[in-house]
Design a protein around this motif. Structure first.
Motif, PDB file in Angstrom:
ATOM      1  N   SER A 229       6.319  42.817   4.429  1.00  0.00           N
ATOM      2  CA  SER A 229       7.025  43.572   3.833  1.00  0.00           C
ATOM      3  C   SER A 229       6.739  44.704   4.161  1.00  0.00           C
ATOM      4  O   SER A 229       5.897  46.230   4.142  1.00  0.00           O
TER       5      SER A 229
ATOM      6  N   ASP B 194       7.818  47.645   2.269  1.00  0.00           N
ATOM      7  CA  ASP B 194       7.738  47.764   2.035  1.00  0.00           C
ATOM      8  C   ASP B 194       5.725  48.156   1.656  1.00  0.00           C
ATOM      9  O   ASP B 194       5.723  49.493   1.280  1.00  0.00           O
ATOM     10  N   ASP B 195       5.260  47.596   2.419  1.00  0.00           N
ATOM     11  CA  ASP B 195       3.942  47.971   2.649  1.00  0.00           C
ATOM     12  C   ASP B 195       3.418  48.797   4.024  1.00  0.00           C
ATOM     13  O   ASP B 195       2.531  49.370   4.297  1.00  0.00           O
TER      14      ASP B 195
ATOM     15  N   LEU C 283      -2.301  45.036   8.702  1.00  0.00           N
ATOM     16  CA  LEU C 283      -0.910  45.809   8.734  1.00  0.00           C
ATOM     17  C   LEU C 283       0.116  45.329  10.819  1.00  0.00           C
ATOM     18  O   LEU C 283       1.073  45.787  10.481  1.00  0.00           O
TER      19      LEU C 283
ATOM     20  N   GLU D 164       1.362  42.176  11.058  1.00  0.00           N
ATOM     21  CA  GLU D 164       2.393  41.492   9.733  1.00  0.00           C
ATOM     22  C   GLU D 164       4.122  42.765  10.623  1.00  0.00           C
ATOM     23  O   GLU D 164       5.340  42.803  10.141  1.00  0.00           O
TER      24      GLU D 164
ATOM     25  N   LYS E  10       8.953  46.719  -6.037  1.00  0.00           N
ATOM     26  CA  LYS E  10       8.407  45.619  -5.248  1.00  0.00           C
ATOM     27  C   LYS E  10       9.982  45.229  -3.573  1.00  0.00           C
ATOM     28  O   LYS E  10      11.123  44.845  -5.346  1.00  0.00           O
TER      29      LYS E  10
END
Lengths: 273, 518
Positions: B231, B233-234, B267, B270, B401
């Motif tokens: 995401s 967001d992360d 990380l 993703e 989120k």
């Protein structure tokens, strides 16, 4: 999304109910399901791995219930998976084998675990299977008495007299040998009365069934369908998905509803009040 | 137990008479996945395979060791308490493992996709006081989001390595119908999961709706098979700067190489997944390796003697970065772009709107004394409003989120669509009646870059280009389209377009055949 949308108007409301079967290995869980879903029976079925998933509809006068059945493996090595299967279940069939006293003990453990950890409103039916192995005449007749609420769903066979009649049952478990109509055939080790008393005490539906002959199998599921409180029914999808719903309301409805003979008339509309 | 079941369904003619005792699962049981592998980090030996389920899976030893090495973080981080979920891709070097899907999607013949849950548990009986294990699901399908969901479900409340759980999971998956395009409702361990398989992995915006905050306790209601894992967001808080996103986007659009360096395999993998998603519906034509380690095989991305190819890889090891950069030095393709994800301390890390040209590499930026990337040519003009809204969401404490995720994904999906519009327009006008084949499939005339650029200058593109003057902007525009049309991405995109149109026309043909023929 909305909780109660399923109960809206329409031809005949239909809802999904997650049902889980639990019980010791080889008590006949898969056979019960196979009888219910396919009206079929197989001797010497191989053990279930993990769990099997099946669905079957149950037509009630006012609504249709689609059972999403999780038939779990009885083998001990799969025991740790059970919480995944009973999570969010609205109904449970806890099965024992009437010819095996230990299987009732195991069933009682499952009931305790469900009461402790499953969804608060869960409807539990205690089912003694393999009633065809018990000495026939009065046993099979009487055992169909689901004393508590559920049995009234279909021609409430017995009600209270059922209990009386079930005194046929062998004294607390052990040897069914000479007790009753020996006839060589009585393998029963769990008295109907004993199991029934336990079921009443815990507020469970109770049935003795035979997956082999089909006796009482449909009745169990119908009784459960009737006992599911309408408040906990949602649309065809997302049955137990939203845990924040339900809560206390649902809990009271179901628990009270099923206990004792008092509300024998209650479950018709699945509402305690 | 499971073997009993398998025996019954084995094709008798498939079984060679020579090895009756070997009970391989027949291929058609491998519709979804190949096997589960549990890897254990043995302090004395290194990573080792603890178990493979089903045990009869015929992995080659090189694949097994590749699985092992790709299943662990390269950096020891004793503070890791939560499970790490990540994925990797390795070449399939196991001749005995074939996926036999009866219908589209067929799965990859050349790659194996591994989805991992890594868990580190304190255990003072161990030498390093830690127990490190990874559960890996290997498949020829790149349904990464879906498989990771399955793994999380079975590991969330139990141990990583439990043979009975894997047996139950596997036998459950055997009951599923083979994967096909469209929606599946799959019973899995006590619940039902809805899976959407798009007609092509490069469909844009997959899973965007399902990741709404309404999905209860983080569990998506519907999973899209190819939805990106990361995401934004992360990821965004780790970006060196917001405008870097445009740079990487352009690199990927033109099928250039990108290296993502991050602190954890989760990380980096993703981010690779989220980046490749940005240029959809253009399928990135280079090699995609979401996580590589020192022990990985680099020939597949054109290093160590392989044929040089563009790639996007995720790594966590600075020394590996050095090695990869060194190996690509003589490559005429130019240096891969390095995206270094490092959390900057501070509440609002991302406000540095510097253009890359003025970016001064500092020692902090890149570990191992590696220069930060040199200035990068950019064609596409950054969208100021987009960057500003990104920035304001990042600055706001109470960011919901998925706010960033959907903003970023929508922005780039729109940009890509705008970008492709002139190409689509040109192709549509180039359809010649002479090329309609007997089956009713139309075909495109030969693609001519010159004609296309003519058409482009005539009709223009709604993408905003860099440059002070119209001349400069036109030059940037032509430069970008020219590079794209010469890149492997153009062909992968064209290939997808043609095959989808063909499938669609076959479908059409079926429904119209009665009326259509006079």
């Amino acid at each position: 999304m909305v909780a109660d949308s399923g109960a809206a108007s329409g031809p005949k409301p239909s809802s999904s109910v997650k049902l889980v079967l639990l019980g010791e290995a080889a008590v006949g869980k898969s056979s019960l399901v196979m009888r219910f879903v396919n009206n079929d029976f197989q001797e010497n079925k191989e053990p279930t791995i993990g769990a099997a998933f099946l669905t079957q509809k149950c037509n009630l006068p006012t609504r249709t219930i689609k059972f999403e059945i999780w038939d779990t493996a009885g083998q001990e090595r799969f025991a740790s998976l059970a919480p995944m299967y009973y999570r969010n279940a609205q109904a449970a069939l806890v099965v024992y084998d009437i010819t095996k006293a230990a299987s009732l003990t195991k069933a009682q453990h499952w009931v305790a675990e469900l009461q402790r950890q499953a969804s608060p409103g869960i409807v539990i039916a205690l089912v003694g299977n393999k009633s065809d192995l018990a000495a026939s005449p009065n046993n099979s007749g009487s055992s169909s008495s689901g004393g508590s609420g559920g049995a009234l769903s279909d021609a409430s066979t017995a009600g209270d007299d059922g209990d009386a009649a079930s005194s046929t049952a062998v004294g607390d478990g052990d040897d069914g040998d000479e007790d009753e109509e020996g006839e060589g055939g009585d393998a029963r080790k769990v008295a109907t009365k004993v199991a029934k008393a336990y079921a009443d005490e815990e507020g469970l539906l109770f049935f003795e069934t035979s997956a082999k002959t089909g006796l009482n199998v449909a009745e169990v599921f119908t009784a459960i369908a009737n006992a599911i409180p309408e408040t906990s029914l949602k649309g065809p999808r997302g049955v137990g998905g939203q845990t924040h719903l339900g809560g206390g309301r649902q809990e009271d409805a179901a628990r009270v509803n099923l206990t004792g003979g008092r509300d024998a008339a209650g479950p018709k509309e699945g509402c305690a009040c | 137990m499971i073997m009993e079941k398998l025996k019954k369904v084995l094709h008798p003619h498939r079984r060679s008479r020579q090895d009756p005792p070997r009970q391989d699962p027949p291929n058609h049981l491998r519709h979804w996945a190949v096997a589960f592998v549990v890897c254990n980090f043995n302090v004395d030996v290194g990573p080792e395979v603890e178990l493979v389920y089903p045990p009869s899976t015929q992995f080659s030893s090189s694949d097994l060791s590749a699985i092992c090495f790709n299943s662990f973080p390269e950096r020891q981080d004793t503070e890791t308490e939560e499970d790490l979920a990540f994925h990797f891709t390795i070449s399939n070097n196991s001749p005995d493992i074939r996926l036999n899907s009866p219908c589209s999607p067929y799965g990859s013949a050349s790659n194996l996709f591994g989805c991992c849950i890594f868990r580190q548990e304190f255990d003072d009986t161990m030498k390093r006081s830690f127990n490190q294990k990874t559960l890996v699901l290997i498949s020829s399908h790149e349904f990464t989001a879906f498989f990771l969901h399955l793994l999380k479900q079975i590991t969330s409340s139990s141990v990583i390595s439990d043979p009975a759980t894997l047996e139950a999971t596997y036998s459950q998956m055997l009951t599923w119908p083979a994967p096909s395009l469209g929606r599946h409702e799959l019973p899995f361990m006590g619940s039902t999961i809805a899976l959407e398989v798009a007609p092509h992995p490069a469909f844009p915006l997959q899973g965007l709706a399902s990741s709404s905050p309404l999905a209860s306790n983080g569990r998506p209601i519907t999973i899209y098979a190819y939805e990106p894992l990361g995401s934004w967001d992360d990821i965004m808080p780790f970006m060196p700067c917001l405008s870097d996103l445009d740079v990487v986007y352009e690199k990927l659009l033109l099928c250039e190489s990108v290296i993502v360096l991050a602190r954890s395999p989760q990380l980096c993998s993703e981010t690779v997944s989220a980046l490749v998603d940005l240029i959809r519906p253009i399928p990135y034509a280079g090699d995609v390796k979401p996580y590589m380690t020192m022990q990985s095989e680099f020939r597949s991305i054109g290093l160590d003697g392989g044929t040089p190819r563009p790639f996007i890889i995720g790594i966590t090891n600075p020394f590996l970065l050095k090695r990869v950069l060194g190996a690509t030095e003589n490559n005429e393709r130019g240096r891969p772009h390095v995206l270094h994800l490092h959390g900057i301390n501070g509440p609002v890390p991302i406000k540095r709107h510097h253009s890359l040209r003025h970016h001064t590499p500092s020692a902090l930026d890149m570990p191992g004394g590696i220069d930060s990337h040199p200035s990068t040519k950019k064609f596409v003009k950054s969208d100021r409003t987009f960057i500003q809204s990104l920035d304001s969401i990042l600055r706001a404490d109470s960011r919901t989120k998925t706010a960033i995720g959907s903003l970023v994904r929508r922005h780039y999906a729109e940009l890509t669509a705008q970008y492709l519009a002139p190409v689509n327009r040109y192709l549509a006008t180039s359809v010649s009646p002479n090329f309609i084949s007997s089956g009713g499939n139309y075909r495109y005339a030969n693609f001519s870059e010159t004609d296309f650029l003519h058409s482009l200058s005539k009709y223009g593109s709604s993408v905003k280009f860099r440059g002070q003057s119209p001349m400069q902007r036109h030059k940037a525009r032509d430069g970008l389209y020219e590079s794209f049309c010469r890149s492997p991405n153009f062909y992968s995109w064209l290939d997808m377009k043609l095959s989808l149109e063909k499938e669609a026309s076959v479908g059409l043909l079926g429904s119209n055949s009665a009326a259509g023929v006079s």
